[in-house]
Write an enzyme that holds these catalytic residues in place. Structure first.
Site, mmCIF file in Angstrom:
data_model
loop_
_atom_site.group_PDB
_atom_site.id
_atom_site.type_symbol
_atom_site.label_atom_id
_atom_site.label_comp_id
_atom_site.label_asym_id
_atom_site.label_seq_id
_atom_site.Cartn_x
_atom_site.Cartn_y
_atom_site.Cartn_z
ATOM 1 N N ASN A 165 17.880 20.545 18.971
ATOM 2 C CA ASN A 165 19.312 20.262 18.897
ATOM 3 C C ASN A 165 20.033 21.161 19.913
ATOM 4 O O ASN A 165 19.963 22.396 19.820
ATOM 5 C CB ASN A 165 19.797 20.551 17.461
ATOM 6 C CG ASN A 165 21.279 20.323 17.283
ATOM 7 O OD1 ASN A 165 22.071 20.688 18.148
ATOM 8 N ND2 ASN A 165 21.668 19.752 16.169
ATOM 9 N N HIS A 181 24.624 23.670 20.738
ATOM 10 C CA HIS A 181 25.232 24.970 21.044
ATOM 11 C C HIS A 181 25.178 25.341 22.524
ATOM 12 O O HIS A 181 25.785 26.321 22.931
ATOM 13 C CB HIS A 181 24.657 26.046 20.123
ATOM 14 C CG HIS A 181 25.022 25.755 18.692
ATOM 15 N ND1 HIS A 181 26.329 25.573 18.296
ATOM 16 C CD2 HIS A 181 24.260 25.548 17.587
ATOM 17 C CE1 HIS A 181 26.351 25.276 17.008
ATOM 18 N NE2 HIS A 181 25.121 25.259 16.556
ATOM 19 N N HIS A 223 24.921 16.257 18.129
ATOM 20 C CA HIS A 223 25.817 15.833 17.048
ATOM 21 C C HIS A 223 27.196 15.583 17.653
ATOM 22 O O HIS A 223 27.868 16.527 18.065
ATOM 23 C CB HIS A 223 25.873 16.945 15.991
ATOM 24 C CG HIS A 223 26.674 16.596 14.774
ATOM 25 N ND1 HIS A 223 26.707 17.406 13.660
ATOM 26 C CD2 HIS A 223 27.471 15.528 14.483
ATOM 27 C CE1 HIS A 223 27.496 16.865 12.738
ATOM 28 N NE2 HIS A 223 27.981 15.719 13.223
ATOM 29 N N ARG A 260 30.460 15.205 16.841
ATOM 30 C CA ARG A 260 31.326 15.396 15.682
ATOM 31 C C ARG A 260 32.676 14.710 15.893
ATOM 32 O O ARG A 260 33.144 14.568 17.023
ATOM 33 C CB ARG A 260 31.574 16.891 15.456
ATOM 34 C CG ARG A 260 30.347 17.665 15.000
ATOM 35 C CD ARG A 260 30.739 19.117 14.751
ATOM 36 N NE ARG A 260 31.733 19.190 13.709
ATOM 37 C CZ ARG A 260 31.474 19.431 12.423
ATOM 38 N NH1 ARG A 260 30.240 19.676 12.028
ATOM 39 N NH2 ARG A 260 32.437 19.457 11.526
ATOM 40 N N ARG A 291 33.853 19.401 18.627
ATOM 41 C CA ARG A 291 33.905 20.850 18.893
ATOM 42 C C ARG A 291 32.849 21.303 19.899
ATOM 43 O O ARG A 291 32.996 22.331 20.512
ATOM 44 C CB ARG A 291 33.789 21.643 17.599
ATOM 45 C CG ARG A 291 32.449 21.543 16.929
ATOM 46 C CD ARG A 291 32.310 22.557 15.816
ATOM 47 N NE ARG A 291 33.138 22.229 14.663
ATOM 48 C CZ ARG A 291 32.840 22.642 13.417
ATOM 49 N NH1 ARG A 291 31.781 23.396 13.209
ATOM 50 N NH2 ARG A 291 33.600 22.297 12.411
ATOM 51 N N GLU A 334 23.154 12.624 16.043
ATOM 52 C CA GLU A 334 23.654 12.946 14.699
ATOM 53 C C GLU A 334 25.096 12.524 14.617
ATOM 54 O O GLU A 334 25.873 12.804 15.544
ATOM 55 C CB GLU A 334 23.629 14.460 14.501
ATOM 56 C CG GLU A 334 22.483 14.972 13.718
ATOM 57 C CD GLU A 334 22.635 16.468 13.533
ATOM 58 O OE1 GLU A 334 23.705 16.935 13.101
ATOM 59 O OE2 GLU A 334 21.673 17.165 13.859
ATOM 60 N N THR A 367 26.758 21.487 9.424
ATOM 61 C CA THR A 367 26.629 20.472 8.375
ATOM 62 C C THR A 367 26.240 21.135 7.046
ATOM 63 O O THR A 367 25.214 21.785 6.954
ATOM 64 C CB THR A 367 25.542 19.452 8.765
ATOM 65 O OG1 THR A 367 25.711 19.112 10.128
ATOM 66 C CG2 THR A 367 25.642 18.207 7.909
ATOM 67 N N GLU A 414 15.778 12.927 6.807
ATOM 68 C CA GLU A 414 15.656 14.306 7.265
ATOM 69 C C GLU A 414 16.040 15.184 6.082
ATOM 70 O O GLU A 414 17.177 15.127 5.600
ATOM 71 C CB GLU A 414 16.563 14.578 8.469
ATOM 72 C CG GLU A 414 16.420 16.029 8.938
ATOM 73 C CD GLU A 414 17.083 16.286 10.275
ATOM 74 O OE1 GLU A 414 17.125 15.384 11.142
ATOM 75 O OE2 GLU A 414 17.559 17.423 10.452
ATOM 76 N N HIS A 425 17.577 22.207 9.692
ATOM 77 C CA HIS A 425 18.714 23.059 9.355
ATOM 78 C C HIS A 425 18.262 24.463 8.965
ATOM 79 O O HIS A 425 17.530 24.630 8.001
ATOM 80 C CB HIS A 425 19.575 22.483 8.236
ATOM 81 C CG HIS A 425 21.030 22.740 8.493
ATOM 82 N ND1 HIS A 425 21.591 23.985 8.342
ATOM 83 C CD2 HIS A 425 22.012 21.931 8.956
ATOM 84 C CE1 HIS A 425 22.870 23.916 8.684
ATOM 85 N NE2 HIS A 425 23.149 22.687 9.067
HETATM 86 N N1 PXP Z 1 19.484 18.572 11.446
HETATM 87 C C1 PXP Z 1 20.753 18.245 11.114
HETATM 88 C C2 PXP Z 1 20.983 16.944 10.426
HETATM 89 C C3 PXP Z 1 21.835 19.089 11.436
HETATM 90 O O1 PXP Z 1 23.079 18.753 11.087
HETATM 91 C C4 PXP Z 1 21.565 20.266 12.158
HETATM 92 C C5 PXP Z 1 22.704 21.134 12.598
HETATM 93 O O2 PXP Z 1 23.510 20.445 13.505
HETATM 94 C C6 PXP Z 1 20.226 20.564 12.483
HETATM 95 C C7 PXP Z 1 19.211 19.709 12.097
HETATM 96 C C8 PXP Z 1 19.862 21.798 13.231
HETATM 97 O O3 PXP Z 1 20.172 22.913 12.440
HETATM 98 P P1 PXP Z 1 20.088 24.345 13.095
HETATM 99 O O4 PXP Z 1 21.068 24.388 14.205
HETATM 100 O O5 PXP Z 1 20.444 25.254 11.942
HETATM 101 O O6 PXP Z 1 18.670 24.530 13.558
#
Ligand code: PXP
Length: 242
Positions: free
Chosen positions: A10, A13, A46, A48, A52, A73, A104, A154, A194
């Site tokens: 992901n 960031h 994602h 959003r 952001r 996402e 999330t 997931e 997550h």
């Molecule tokens: N999976 C989903 C559905 C999420 O919402 C997120 C965070 O955006 C992640 C995975 C990744 O989580 P993390 O950034 O904590 O590794």
């Protein structure tokens, strides 16, 4: 022989860092290319509703140029659904979304929102995307997921990953293990994500039937010190060692 566990990165960031200063760098596409080189199988972003981090232009650019399949996402909101229908990402993960949240929080309430989710799953799958539902490892929720027609769930690992009390952590891990068994028995592919990091990955790997782990924050944070390619490679090694 079972398939090796896959890593989806992901890269939200990377965009967070860019948005913090309104610059053109760092570029999520460049990040995606490095993740591909390091062995990731997919890229999650994602989009959003508050935009952001990832912007619409990132989604369009990645959908054209990313060397890996995109896992988009998104909340079940008509504005974002329209973008997803246009972009047709390989995968779409439906997540709950709240404006003020840091990230999330909690999984989708598939039982309560069944009709709306079933309709969206159908529209997106009919359009060619594989849809996954981001949910807590709860039997009734997983049964409802299967009924929507989604092929993938997931499992939300955040509560387990954040738990500081070892007894609670064990209970939450057991719930994830049971949830994975339940999802598999319903014919669902099991992904998880997550809060996963190098410190908790070994415990995460005790969850059965995992196909893909989607990991973001810890990899991007580690990349600040060792570079993105090394950070992804470290996580892949940890997954293989487990
Ligand atoms: N999976 C989903 C559905 C999420 O919402 C997120 C965070 O955006 C992640 C995975 C990744 O989580 P993390 O950034 O904590 O590794």
């Amino acid at each position: 022989m079972s398939q090796p566990l896959k890593l989806g990165v992901n890269i939200d960031h990377v965009a967070t860092l860019r948005q913090a200063r309104g610059t053109l760098y760092p570029d999520p596409l460049e990040a995606a290319k490095i993740c591909a080189k390091a062995g990731a199988v997919s890229i999650t972003v994602h989009l959003r509703e508050d935009r952001r981090h990832i912007q619409d232009s990132d989604v369009y650019c990645l959908s054209e140029k990313c060397p890996l399949p995109i896992n988009l996402e998104m909340a079940n909101s008509e504005e974002i659904v329209q973008i997803a229908l246009k972009v047709k990402p390989a995968e779409i993960c439906l997540v709950p979304e709240k404006r003020q949240e840091l990230t999330t929080e909690g999984g989708l309430d598939v039982v309560r929102n069944f009709q709306a989710l079933e309709k969206t799953v159908r529209r997106l799958q009919d359009n060619g995307s594989v849809v996954s539902l981001f949910v807590d490892a709860d039997e009734k929720t997983l049964q409802a997921c299967a009924k929507t027609g989604a092929k993938v769930v997931e499992l939300h690992t955040g509560s387990f990953c954040d738990a500081t009390d070892p007894i609670l952590a064990e209970q939450l891990l057991k719930k994830l293990i049971d949830g994975a068994e339940c999802a598999r028995s319903l014919g669902l592919q099991v992904n998880a994500g997550h809060g996963i990091n190098i410190g908790n990955i070994a415990r995460i790997l005790t969850i059965p039937h995992l196909d893909t782990l989607n990991i973001g924050h810890s990899i991007i944070a580690r990349a600040v010190f060792v570079g993105l390619e090394n950070a992804v490679a470290e996580m892949m090694r940890a997954m293989a060692d487990g």
